[in-house]
Design a protein around this motif. Structure first.
Motif, PDB file in Angstrom:
ATOM      1  N   ARG A 186       0.812  -1.217   0.000  1.00 31.01           N
ATOM      2  CA  ARG A 186       0.000   0.000   0.000  1.00 31.01           C
ATOM      3  C   ARG A 186       0.845   1.267   0.000  1.00 31.01           C
ATOM      4  O   ARG A 186       0.362   2.331  -0.378  1.00 31.01           O
ATOM      5  CB  ARG A 186      -0.942  -0.008   1.212  1.00 31.01           C
ATOM      6  CG  ARG A 186      -1.854  -1.217   1.220  1.00 31.01           C
ATOM      7  CD  ARG A 186      -2.783  -1.241   2.386  1.00 31.01           C
ATOM      8  NE  ARG A 186      -3.868  -0.284   2.243  1.00 31.01           N
ATOM      9  CZ  ARG A 186      -4.897  -0.212   3.093  1.00 31.01           C
ATOM     10  NH1 ARG A 186      -4.957  -1.040   4.110  1.00 31.01           N
ATOM     11  NH2 ARG A 186      -5.844   0.676   2.913  1.00 31.01           N
ATOM     12  N   GLU A 189       2.603   0.886  -3.760  1.00 27.77           N
ATOM     13  CA  GLU A 189       1.603   0.567  -4.774  1.00 27.77           C
ATOM     14  C   GLU A 189       2.106  -0.480  -5.770  1.00 27.77           C
ATOM     15  O   GLU A 189       1.657  -0.545  -6.913  1.00 27.77           O
ATOM     16  CB  GLU A 189       1.143   1.828  -5.512  1.00 27.77           C
ATOM     17  CG  GLU A 189       0.537   2.884  -4.609  1.00 27.77           C
ATOM     18  CD  GLU A 189       0.094   4.120  -5.376  1.00 27.77           C
ATOM     19  OE1 GLU A 189       0.120   4.089  -6.620  1.00 27.77           O
ATOM     20  OE2 GLU A 189      -0.269   5.108  -4.725  1.00 27.77           O
ATOM     21  N   ASN A 298      -5.816  -0.276 -11.515  1.00 28.31           N
ATOM     22  CA  ASN A 298      -4.902   0.132 -10.447  1.00 28.31           C
ATOM     23  C   ASN A 298      -5.260   1.503  -9.920  1.00 28.31           C
ATOM     24  O   ASN A 298      -5.242   1.752  -8.716  1.00 28.31           O
ATOM     25  CB  ASN A 298      -3.456   0.138 -10.960  1.00 28.31           C
ATOM     26  CG  ASN A 298      -2.979  -1.256 -11.288  1.00 28.31           C
ATOM     27  OD1 ASN A 298      -3.576  -2.229 -10.843  1.00 28.31           O
ATOM     28  ND2 ASN A 298      -1.922  -1.355 -12.064  1.00 28.31           N
ATOM     29  N   VAL A 302      -6.293   2.098  -6.014  1.00 35.65           N
ATOM     30  CA  VAL A 302      -5.486   2.924  -5.128  1.00 35.65           C
ATOM     31  C   VAL A 302      -6.307   4.077  -4.570  1.00 35.65           C
ATOM     32  O   VAL A 302      -6.263   4.376  -3.390  1.00 35.65           O
ATOM     33  CB  VAL A 302      -4.244   3.455  -5.875  1.00 35.65           C
ATOM     34  CG1 VAL A 302      -3.516   4.475  -5.026  1.00 35.65           C
ATOM     35  CG2 VAL A 302      -3.311   2.312  -6.219  1.00 35.65           C
TER      36      VAL A 302
END
Length: 622
Positions: A186, A189, A298, A302
């Protein structure tokens, strides 16, 4: 003649005996519930559960809770019962719990003993996994009771695949192995597929996410053999179906057939290299075809993850809305140039670079005003003129200080100052910035602090994403950003760029902790402004420097107004000022008795406190 054990020739078991002697003797401590810790000593290879079973007290607990599942907590994270004890530090403390078991408790799949005993602690890696997965795959733990543990720790051998390590752990649902899942870091990423090796995962924390609904990819070549995982799954099915493990039965002569072991195929190296080359080429083509779709996925994933951490309670947002009344837009000759906020009485704090172009030789060469109520484009007027600059500091190359305190000439009622809501910098978590970005109306931006260890990763992420289309932004720019962010006291990723300098930064408790100062901007792919990382100055540092300047410039009237403000951290700031005065040996704070006679009572108390010397306490010597 029978030889004794010392003179016996080396046997086939000698290597294992030597490895057993090489195991370091260490101890760890365990406890159950809130009871005291009990020490256990381990002198040979094995699991944590095996070592715990050497304790009489643990055996009693295990017998009492035989129908429940054992959970072992290490540093706030749950480890498996077959976690190698060699990975425990000496005198490390563990907490054991027993939770409701799901179905028939069964042992997790493990590698054959021959595969485990040949591994040393330096060949083991551990990584951590969040107990809740990402979107569309939130429930990943086999036992729902483990979801209350924020993270769990997984161990693996170098050369293993991620999928093998998770399967061997035994606590994850089988669904994650039937879908195209991955580990998601996290902070950076970066995603790691389950078919990848575990060698570079040591010490990192990941979340299991769902990449897409396709079947999981094949494994990378060169990893440990999958056969033992399949064998253990077959064994597990046998246990669940029959309730016992089938073993080889002795023949009529009483001999037992030896168990079959897997061996390497002769001349298989050439075939393996060929398959490896073909697989790499195939995966490369698949990634090229799915690149556009995966980037969109993605981005959405995110954004959702970050917003989840930046959620605020309604009462917190209501309080921030009330405090936003003290935030203003700074204008020069009617043109917006930055933001600021009322600190106390009629004094506004902002960045000095906001007024640098119009403040020459101690006075303004144009009109400066602040506007507290610019919250929609229809609102006009309502501004307050700035009378002068009470104090400022602008030393970007040395200290990085960039602040200015403006005095308003307003006589009418002003909003409440934010000094009463002063707080110190948090180390991590969420923050909120309120200001006027791009010269527009007042806005609020909830964002996350970037802790010191993660700052370089943020810089590297921006460089990796933008080096292809920004040809004239070289790596030297990003290397310079890396060196620069190390000296900033608070860093974060915000969407507040030009026009927002001077905005207050609030922590999760709505305390004003910093002043938003700047960022490292570069042009994006479509010409839009992008920033690598943003930073703010600690409000406590600014307050200490401001008080020193007020004394040195003999602006005691402003100091008196400051001292009249009561707030919780006042005494802490005074102690910080005193330390600065003593370290710099500032003569302006040395007042004799005659000079104090005509001063206000609050000023007398201030100078007496600063000049008070703390006598050292002598040591008692027998």
């Amino acid at each position: 003649m029978v030889e004794n054990e010392e003179n016996a020739p080396p046997s086939k078991l000698q290597p294992a005996a030597q490895e057993k002697k090489m195991h370091r003797v260490h101890s760890f401590q365990w406890r159950w519930s809130n009871q005291g810790f009990i020490t256990v000593t381990c002198d040979k290879d094995g699991t944590v559960e095996r070592s715990l079973n050497t304790s009489v007290q643990f055996k009693k607990l295990a017998k009492k809770f035989k129908d429940k599942e054992l959970v072992i907590i290490r540093e706030g994270k749950a480890i498996s019962s077959h976690f190698p004890c060699v990975l425990l530090k000496n005198k490390e403390r563990l907490t054991v719990k027993f939770v409701k078991a799901v179905g028939n408790p069964k042992k997790p799949s493990r590698a054959p003993e021959r595969g485990c005993r040949t591994k040393t602690s330096c060949e083991l890696v551990t990584f951590h996994v969040l107990a809740k997965g990402g979107k569309n795959i939130v429930k990943i733990m086999e036992n729902p009771a483990l979801k209350d543990k924020h993270e769990i720790t997984v161990f693996a051998y170098k050369g293993e695949k991620v999928k093998q390590a998770l399967r061997k752990d035994g606590r994850f649902q089988k669904a994650i192995f039937k879908k195209n899942c991955a580990l998601f870091h996290r902070s950076t990423e970066v995603k790691t597929e389950l078919s990848s090796l575990v060698d570079d995962l040591d010490g990192e924390t990941y979340q299991i996410i769902l990449l897409d609904k396709s079947n999981p990819p094949d494994s990378q070549p060169g990893s440990l053999d999958d056969a033992y995982v399949v064998a253990n799954e077959t064994e597990s099915q046998s246990e669940s179906g029959n309730g016992s493990v089938q073993k080889n039965e002795p023949d009529l002569n009483g001999n037992v057939e030896p168990e079959k072991t897997l061996q390497e195929m002769p001349c298989s190296k050439k075939t393996q290299d060929l398959l490896s080359s073909q697989f790499t080429h195939c995966v490369k083509n698949l990634k090229t075809q799915a690149r556009r779709l995966s980037r969109i996925q993605n981005l959405l994933r995110v954004e959702f993850g970050q917003n989840d951490q930046m959620c605020r309670e309604v009462k917190t947002m209501k309080k921030l809305m009330d405090l936003s009344s003290s935030v203003c837009q700074v204008r020069v000759n009617g043109r917006p140039v930055g933001s600021g906020f009322l600190l106390f009485f009629r004094y506004v704090l902002t960045n000095f670079h906001v007024i640098n172009d119009i403040y020459k030789k101690g006075r303004f060469v144009g009109k400066v005003s602040v506007h507290f109520s610019y919250e929609s484009i229809e609102q006009t007027g309502g501004g307050f003129d700035v009378e002068d600059v009470v104090g400022f500091e602008y030393c970007l190359d040395v200290s990085g200080h960039d602040w200015a305190l403006l005095r308003l000439s307003a006589d009418e009622t002003l909003p409440a100052g934010l000094l009463k809501h002063f707080g110190f910098l948090p180390q991590r978590g969420g923050i909120c910035i309120i200001g006027h970005p791009e010269g527009g109306v007042k806005k609020i931006d909830p964002c996350l602090i970037v802790p010191l260890p993660n700052r370089n990763m943020v810089v590297e992420r921006h460089y990796g994403k933008n080096q292809t289309h920004v040809q004239w932004i070289t790596s030297a720019f990003f290397e310079g950003v890396k060196r620069s962010v190390e000296q900033n006291t608070l860093t974060y990723e915000s969407c507040f760029y030009f026009g927002s300098s001077g905005s207050p930064v609030f922590d999760v408790d709505c305390n004003a902790v910093a002043m938003h100062t700047g960022g490292y901007v570069y042009p994006g792919k479509n010409g839009e402004n992008r920033s690598v990382i943003e930073f703010g100055q600690s409000l406590s540092d600014i307050m200490e420097l401001l008080i020193i300047q007020l004394v040195e410039k003999e602006k005691l009237d402003v100091l008196k107004e400051y001292l009249a403000c009561s707030y919780t951290q006042h005494q802490t700031i005074m102690e910080g000022v005193k330390k600065l005065v003593e370290s710099r040996n500032l003569s302006a704070f040395k007042k004799d008795a005659s000079s104090l006679e005509d001063m206000d009572e609050s000023l007398k108390l201030f100078f007496n406190f600063i000049s008070l010397k703390e006598e050292p306490v002598p040591m008692e010597i027998e």
